[in-house]
Design an enzyme around this catalytic site. Structure first.
Site, PDB file in Angstrom:
ATOM      1  N   ARG A 180       0.828  -1.210   0.000  1.00 44.98           N
ATOM      2  CA  ARG A 180       0.000   0.000   0.000  1.00 44.98           C
ATOM      3  C   ARG A 180       0.863   1.262   0.000  1.00 44.98           C
ATOM      4  NH1 ARG A 180      -0.830   4.703   2.750  1.00 44.98           N
ATOM      5  NH2 ARG A 180      -0.501   3.594   4.725  1.00 44.98           N
ATOM      6  N   ASP A 181       1.508   1.551   1.100  1.00 44.23           N
ATOM      7  CA  ASP A 181       2.296   2.776   1.202  1.00 44.23           C
ATOM      8  C   ASP A 181       3.520   2.734   0.292  1.00 44.23           C
ATOM      9  OD1 ASP A 181       2.965   5.283   2.168  1.00 44.23           O
ATOM     10  OD2 ASP A 181       4.086   4.498   3.859  1.00 44.23           O
ATOM     11  N   HIS A 209       6.012   4.540  12.547  1.00 40.77           N
ATOM     12  CA  HIS A 209       6.120   4.493  11.089  1.00 40.77           C
ATOM     13  C   HIS A 209       7.147   5.547  10.681  1.00 40.77           C
ATOM     14  CE1 HIS A 209       3.997   3.902   7.048  1.00 40.77           C
ATOM     15  NE2 HIS A 209       4.848   4.896   6.816  1.00 40.77           N
ATOM     16  N   HIS A 264      10.170   7.265   8.245  1.00 44.70           N
ATOM     17  CA  HIS A 264      10.780   7.443   6.935  1.00 44.70           C
ATOM     18  C   HIS A 264      12.255   7.789   7.151  1.00 44.70           C
ATOM     19  CE1 HIS A 264       6.990   8.186   4.273  1.00 44.70           C
ATOM     20  NE2 HIS A 264       6.797   7.237   5.145  1.00 44.70           N
ATOM     21  N   CYS A 292       5.526   9.613   0.393  1.00 48.42           N
ATOM     22  CA  CYS A 292       4.220  10.243   0.547  1.00 48.42           C
ATOM     23  C   CYS A 292       3.986  11.191  -0.622  1.00 48.42           C
ATOM     24  CB  CYS A 292       4.126  11.011   1.861  1.00 48.42           C
ATOM     25  SG  CYS A 292       2.560  11.890   2.055  1.00 48.42           S
TER      26      CYS A 292
END
Length: 301
Positions: free
Chosen positions: A19-20, A208, A210, A241
């Site tokens: 998904r991400d 989560h 990055h 994102c």
């Protein structure tokens, strides 16, 4: 293998690659590739794989095939396949596809709420409340993401109290778990520790990270020390994102597993299979995996 005091014996790796990881790929990845990707992840030992999102196709064209993808999946016993839903329409579509777990996506800042959700910091809850309520009525497990928890490209550093206020409202709605998202990767270990301690309920939190500034693993270790035992990661380190231009890839699952294995923390994941999956996916995306562990363990020609 050398254990450190104060760390959990086992960690749940919440895999977000399908998904991400794939959501902002410019070229559409065939649904057959996505289905095989998810199956490979399950074969590598993943027990939680975020499969897709039921957002409107004009928002994220890459995930327009969500219903088709779920119909193709051979769902394995003991494996959870959560999906992201933005609103009631998305929830209806997810329920039609037989999902058992969903996630909603909130913002810790006014600016990102406006850009990502077309809502304000407070009014965003008008979207989430009916979604969470209906999902719970149907017996679904609900996760909440809150983004920009350390900093926002338009507002600068995000106040800890503001993140906690948003996060607690989501938990009070009935969400089972709250994932704290370092959307642009500006978090550092001390900040991560302070934020988690401010919540006071690490057992209900996930993180989560990055890796924009190379801090994802350091922040993860800080989160583990603070009592968090669910870590979001993306196989191969793919993703970012689409609404935050400075965001780079997610924490790579392989890099995370390498560190956890060295700490003697169990994940249930087969690192060799994860690396092979990343190499396989990189060939289909047309670029090498950014994961340092994948690069280190892949034979060079």
């Amino acid at each position: 293998m050398h254990r450190l005091d104060g760390l959990p014996d086992r960690v749940t790796v919440y895999e977000v690659g399908p998904r991400d990881g794939l959501q902002n790929e410019k070229a559409v990845v065939p649904v057959e590739v996505k289905a095989e990707f998810i199956d490979r992840l399950a074969d590598a030992g993943h027990r939680v794989i975020e499969a897709t999102s039921f957002v409107h196709p004009t928002w994220v064209p890459q995930l327009a095939d969500s219903a088709d993808l779920l119909a193709r999946l051979e769902r394995r016993p003991g494996v959870r396949y959560p999906v992201l839903v933005p609103n009631l329409r998305g929830l209806d579509r997810a329920l039609d596809s037989g999902v058992e777990e969903i996630a909603v996506f909130a913002s810790a800042t006014e600016s990102f709420a406006n850009r990502n959700l077309n809502r304000g910091l407070d009014s965003q809850f008008e979207m989430f409340e009916p979604v969470v309520a209906r999902a719970l009525e149907h017996g679904l497990r609900v996760r909440a993401y809150v983004s920009m928890v350390f900093g926002d490209p338009w507002e600068g550093p995000t106040p800890v109290g503001q993140v906690v206020a948003v996060g607690r409202r989501l938990l009070d709605l009935g969400c089972h778990e709250l994932s704290l998202g370092d959307t642009i990767g500006v978090g550092t270990p001390g900040h991560a520790t302070a934020l988690i301690e401010a919540f006071g309920t690490p057992e209900r939190l996930a993180v989560h990270f990055h890796d924009t500034y190379g801090q994802a693993l350091a922040n993860t270790l800080a989160a583990l020390r603070a009592g968090v035992s669910t870590i979001d990661a993306s196989t191969g380190g793919i993703g970012g994102c689409p609404y935050a231009e400075s965001a780079t890839g997610n924490l790579a699952t392989e890099d995370l597993v390498w560190m956890l294995r060295g700490l003697g923390i169990e994940t249930g994941l087969d690192l060799d299979k994860l690396v092979a999956t990343s190499v396989w996916l990189a060939e289909r995306l047309g670029r090498p995996s950014p994961s340092r562990v994948v690069q280190a363990l892949t034979p060079k020609d």
